[in-house]
Design a protein around this motif. Structure first.
Motif, PDB file in Angstrom:
ATOM      1  N   GLN A 155       0.743  -1.206   0.141  1.00 53.85           N
ATOM      2  CA  GLN A 155      -0.003  -0.027  -0.021  1.00 53.85           C
ATOM      3  C   GLN A 155       0.750   1.238  -0.096  1.00 53.85           C
ATOM      4  O   GLN A 155       0.459   2.190  -0.688  1.00 53.85           O
ATOM      5  CB  GLN A 155      -0.923  -0.022   1.203  1.00 53.85           C
ATOM      6  N   ASP A 156       1.928   1.293   0.751  1.00 49.37           N
ATOM      7  CA  ASP A 156       2.931   2.302   0.860  1.00 49.37           C
ATOM      8  C   ASP A 156       3.519   2.583  -0.534  1.00 49.37           C
ATOM      9  O   ASP A 156       3.660   3.671  -0.906  1.00 49.37           O
ATOM     10  CB  ASP A 156       3.671   1.984   1.904  1.00 49.37           C
ATOM     11  N   ALA A 157       3.850   1.436  -1.102  1.00 50.51           N
ATOM     12  CA  ALA A 157       4.398   1.530  -2.483  1.00 50.51           C
ATOM     13  C   ALA A 157       3.542   2.047  -3.540  1.00 50.51           C
ATOM     14  O   ALA A 157       4.092   3.048  -4.255  1.00 50.51           O
ATOM     15  CB  ALA A 157       5.158   0.117  -3.017  1.00 50.51           C
ATOM     16  N   ALA A 158       2.378   1.856  -3.386  1.00 48.39           N
ATOM     17  CA  ALA A 158       1.517   2.198  -4.444  1.00 48.39           C
ATOM     18  C   ALA A 158       1.075   3.735  -4.127  1.00 48.39           C
ATOM     19  O   ALA A 158       1.173   4.470  -5.068  1.00 48.39           O
ATOM     20  CB  ALA A 158       0.177   1.300  -4.351  1.00 48.39           C
ATOM     21  N   ASP A 159       1.025   4.086  -2.711  1.00 49.19           N
ATOM     22  CA  ASP A 159       0.895   5.561  -2.598  1.00 49.19           C
ATOM     23  C   ASP A 159       1.970   6.279  -3.281  1.00 49.19           C
ATOM     24  O   ASP A 159       2.007   7.464  -3.524  1.00 49.19           O
ATOM     25  CB  ASP A 159       0.709   5.793  -1.012  1.00 49.19           C
ATOM     26  N   GLU A 160       3.369   5.534  -2.842  1.00 49.14           N
ATOM     27  CA  GLU A 160       4.616   6.541  -3.364  1.00 49.14           C
ATOM     28  C   GLU A 160       4.455   6.735  -4.808  1.00 49.14           C
ATOM     29  O   GLU A 160       5.055   7.574  -5.324  1.00 49.14           O
ATOM     30  CB  GLU A 160       5.722   5.866  -2.860  1.00 49.14           C
ATOM     31  N   ALA A 161       4.247   5.615  -5.681  1.00 47.10           N
ATOM     32  CA  ALA A 161       4.264   5.565  -7.058  1.00 47.10           C
ATOM     33  C   ALA A 161       3.221   6.802  -7.376  1.00 47.10           C
ATOM     34  O   ALA A 161       3.589   7.515  -8.442  1.00 47.10           O
ATOM     35  CB  ALA A 161       3.671   4.232  -7.459  1.00 47.10           C
ATOM     36  N   VAL A 162       1.965   6.822  -6.649  1.00 50.51           N
ATOM     37  CA  VAL A 162       0.880   7.566  -7.216  1.00 50.51           C
ATOM     38  C   VAL A 162       1.552   9.044  -7.028  1.00 50.51           C
ATOM     39  O   VAL A 162       1.417  10.275  -7.770  1.00 50.51           O
ATOM     40  CB  VAL A 162      -0.353   7.520  -6.506  1.00 50.51           C
ATOM     41  N   LYS A 163       2.118   9.230  -5.768  1.00 55.25           N
ATOM     42  CA  LYS A 163       2.809  10.567  -5.451  1.00 55.25           C
ATOM     43  C   LYS A 163       3.927  11.188  -6.416  1.00 55.25           C
ATOM     44  O   LYS A 163       3.724  12.458  -6.862  1.00 55.25           O
ATOM     45  CB  LYS A 163       3.180  10.675  -4.029  1.00 55.25           C
TER      46      LYS A 163
END
Length: 571
Positions: free
Chosen positions: A532-540
């Protein structure tokens, strides 16, 4: 001439003198005031303490009796005065816990005429001048008694200056003086006074003890009283013997001269209590969802003169009694057989969550009716709210809906005739039965639930109440393989045996099938939280690389991207 006059006034035989003057009636609360410590009911601990103190000659110089009205504070003070001044039938006795009641001091104290036992009502003698009189008189020895005793009732009513004036004498009184204080509000007595007294907290008298005492009084009065009627009076007395005797006095007068005695129905009518049978009928209508019938039942009781607040109180007592029955508390011996049978049946059909919800709703309704400008209307609204709250889904049903399984069929339309709990043999549970009721639930899909992904499985556990296990899996479990009902976790993140056992039990309960969970020596995928954190970072990063964001950062170099549409919670 004289003879003629005598004959003219001859009215027959001269009237006979009255044999005995009529004695004024004494109310039961005064007539049966305890005259010995053995007659003082419900205060065994205090009697034992006083008895031991007298036997060992360890008498305090000041006693403070506190408790609710009618538990025997003033009576105890008078009994202590008798115990300390009794001289026995032969005039040679000393202080005793069993005063004889026949010697002159005992009789004088009982009749309130002893010169050395002074009673003062602090409610009407509140000033420092009243206390100064006590202080001045205490210097002189007793006239005829062993001790000079001052009984001050409702001592908390004394003024601050009066208390202060009493302190020195109260701490170091003459050897021949004893102070006996009685109060219903001990919190208003200064600590400086409390510290100088031996304090006795008189307990409320239990309803069983009061009912037994009232039965004895009824026998002494030659009155027939139903046990249920005496129990109703005892409960209405709320632990006060005086209040109960006053109610019993009224009930005997209410019974009249017909010889019917004191009946439970007459006591309910006299006190404005809701009839137990009517309460059972009303609760049955509520549980059956019959709004019109429940309102009609409430109005009938209201027309009979029953206070709406009393109806809500009776419903609360009934729900409390059903709950006690469900947990296995022994039934009250004085309870009618039909009441016990109804409670046992309801206890079998209602779950603990349903009983808790009923209690909370009735309690809220009781508070609203107590404050309402229109009590009967407020009571009706409270009953309707309780009825329609029965259609709310319970937590178990919500969990099934979130898990994707079909919910149980909604209960059929409520019957309009439910004056009593539904028979156990009918196989139908009332709408309030909810999860855990003894009646069989509506058919549901009993097949296993196999979420397609490990993330979906964790979400299911979270929604079903396994918050702690779901959080551990989401933050610490690295999935190696997932093929329901089996999956493997990486050993790179140790998992305790207790967690695995708890996980297996929860999975079987939620998905209705047994799962095989294994730990293998493989790195595994990132945890769900890491993913989840990786997905959030990718979107960011994608947002930061957009032309608009680059232009904003160029215009405002200190700007930071704190949140964005679609960002997941960090909780």
């Amino acid at each position: 001439m004289t003879t003629a006059m005598s004959d003219s006034f001859d009215l027959g035989e001269p009237p006979q003198p009255a044999a005995k003057a009529d004695v004024a009636y004494r109310v039961l609360a005064r007539k049966y005031r305890p005259q010995t410590f053995s007659e003082l009911i419900g205060q065994d601990a205090m009697v034992q303490t006083l008895g031991n103190a007298i036997k060992r000659d360890r008498l305090a110089h000041a006693f403070l009796m506190t408790g609710v009205r009618g538990v025997g504070k003033t009576s105890t003070a008078r009994l202590i005065a008798k115990a300390l001044n009794c001289i026995g039938p032969d005039g040679q006795g000393g202080p005793t816990i069993d005063p004889c009641g026949v010697c002159e001091p005992c009789r004088a104290i009982a009749e309130g005429r002893h010169i050395d036992v002074i009673e003062m009502d602090a409610a009407s003698h509140t000033g420092v001048d009243d206390v100064r009189e006590i202080i001045d008189a205490s210097r002189y020895s007793a006239v005829t008694a062993r001790f000079k005793i001052y009984i001050i009732d409702e001592v908390h009513m004394l003024s601050k200056n009066a208390f202060n004036a009493l302190l020195k004498t109260l701490e170091e009184p003459p050897a021949h003086v004893k102070f006996l204080f009685a109060t219903t509000e001990v919190n208003k007595v200064p600590v400086t006074v409390l510290s100088r007294c031996q304090r006795f907290d008189l307990r409320r008298i239990s309803a069983e003890q009061l009912a037994k005492h009232f039965a004895w009084v009824s026998t002494e009065e030659g009155v027939v009283a139903e046990p249920e009627a005496l129990m109703l009076i005892a409960r209405a007395a709320e632990g006060s013997a005086r209040d109960g005797l006053s109610i019993l006095d009224q009930a005997i007068a209410h019974a009249g001269l017909e010889g019917g005695g004191v009946t439970a129905d007459a006591v309910r009518q006299m006190l404005g209590l809701s009839d137990r049978g009517a309460v059972r009928d009303l609760l049955g209508l509520i549980l059956a969802g019959d709004g019109a019938g429940a309102l009609a039942s409430l109005r009938r009781q209201y027309d009979y003169g029953v206070d709406p607040l009393s109806v809500l109180r009776s419903l609360l007592e009934t729900v409390h009694g059903i709950t006690l029955t469900k947990v296995g508390t022994p039934a009250d011996a004085a309870q009618p057989a039909e009441e016990r049978a109804a409670r046992e049946e309801w206890a079998a059909n209602l779950s603990y969550p349903a009983l808790h919800r009923l209690w909370q709703l009735f309690l809220k309704g009781h508070d609203e009716v107590a404050k309402a400008v229109l009590p009967i209307e407020a009571a009706e609204m409270a009953l309707l709210r309780t009825i329609y709250a029965s259609t709310l889904p319970d937590p178990g049903e919500l969990a099934r809906q979130l898990a994707g399984s079909p919910a149980p069929a909604a209960p059929a339309a409520a019957s309009t005739q439910a004056p009593a709990p539904a028979p156990a043999s009918s196989g139908e549970a009332p709408p309030w039965a909810g999860a855990g009721a003894s009646a069989p639930p509506a058919p549901v899909d009993t097949g296993p639930i196999l979420p397609p992904t490990f993330a979906a499985l964790v979400d299911l556990l979270d929604d079903s109440g396994g918050l702690a296990i779901a959080a551990r899996l989401r933050h610490g479990a690295r999935i190696v393989s997932y093929a329901p009902p089996e999956f493997a976790l990486s050993g790179s993140r140790p998992v305790s045996a207790d967690t695995l056992a708890e996980l297996g039990t929860l999975l079987k309960s939620v998905t209705r099938t047994a799962w095989k969970v294994s730990i293998v020596d493989a790195p595994g995928e990132p945890t769900l939280r890491e993913a989840q954190d990786a997905a959030d970072e990718a979107v960011k990063q994608a947002i930061l690389e957009s032309p608009i964001m680059k232009a904003a950062v160029a215009a405002f170099p200190d700007a930071k991207l704190e949140s964005w549409p679609g960002q997941r919670s960090n909780a």
